[in-house]
Enzyme design. Structure first.
Site, mmCIF file in Angstrom:
data_model
loop_
_atom_site.group_PDB
_atom_site.id
_atom_site.type_symbol
_atom_site.label_atom_id
_atom_site.label_comp_id
_atom_site.label_asym_id
_atom_site.label_seq_id
_atom_site.Cartn_x
_atom_site.Cartn_y
_atom_site.Cartn_z
ATOM 1 N N SER A 14 0.820 -1.213 0.000
ATOM 2 C CA SER A 14 0.000 0.000 0.000
ATOM 3 C C SER A 14 0.854 1.263 0.000
ATOM 4 C CB SER A 14 -0.912 0.004 1.238
ATOM 5 O OG SER A 14 -1.395 1.290 1.517
ATOM 6 N N ASN A 182 -3.964 7.713 5.074
ATOM 7 C CA ASN A 182 -2.851 8.610 5.348
ATOM 8 C C ASN A 182 -3.318 10.038 5.627
ATOM 9 O OD1 ASN A 182 -0.028 9.770 4.907
ATOM 10 N ND2 ASN A 182 -1.142 10.653 3.182
#
Length: 199
Positions: A14, A182
């Site tokens: 990822s 994130n």
């Protein structure tokens, strides 16, 4: 809730997990909380919840978006030569390293070689070299990745993620409050500060 820790669920495949990982040390320094690392198989999560691999249009957007985040963080990033790949081997090596208290340097080394240098971490030689460059016993960790107990630990991490409602990575937990992506790190820090104040 333990305000001294937060849980970081990630897969080395990822790019957003990589980006978030570059910020963990700063979060720890600013909040006094330590990250507990949980490598998981995103493919296993997707299979369990019936979520498909992102379409080509989303992958194309992701390349642009992750470049913007890398620039914002001031970290190197490139889409690897081989992408997407299976990250089972490097994830298991990270689990093996964690058993020696070396999970963080292993994670960082493998993220770096994959997302900063564009190398194929499904290749055992690349994994060994990356771990060795971080001062770890890369050869032994790659070998241990084949041990049943290490395979079981990675599976347990993935099962735990599913039990806690994880559907994508990175997912961070502050207590039982989850933050996916994130772009939610600011909320993570806020939750950690609130937890510390409420002690």
């Amino acid at each position: 809730m333990d305000p001294a820790t937060f849980d970081f669920f990630f897969d080395l495949a990822s790019p957003y997990s990589y980006l978030a990982s570059t910020q963990l040390r700063g979060i720890s320094e600013r909040t006094g909380a330590r990250a507990r690392l949980y490598p998981i198989t995103l493919g296993g999560v997707r299979k369990a919840i019936g979520r498909d691999v992102p379409p080509p249009q989303q992958l194309a957007y992701m390349a642009q978006d992750t470049a913007r985040w890398a620039q914002k963080y001031g970290v190197p990033m490139q889409i690897p030569k081989a992408f997407p790949i299976s990250t089972i081997l490097p994830l298991r090596a990270t689990v093996a390293a964690a058993r020696n208290g070396e999970g963080e340097p292993a994670m960082n080394a493998l993220f770096r070689v994959h997302w900063s240098e564009g190398e194929d971490i499904s290749d055992p030689a690349v994994v060994e070299r990356a771990l060795s460059s971080a001062g770890l016993d890369g050869k032994r960790l790659v070998a241990r990745a084949g041990d049943q107990e290490i395979k079981d630990d990675l599976r347990k991490n993935t099962d735990l993620a599913l039990a806690r409602g994880v559907f994508g990575v990175p997912t961070i937990f502050v207590g039982e409050r989850s933050f996916w992506g994130n772009d939610r790190l600011e909320f993570v820090e806020s939750a950690l500060r609130q937890a510390r104040l409420s002690r």
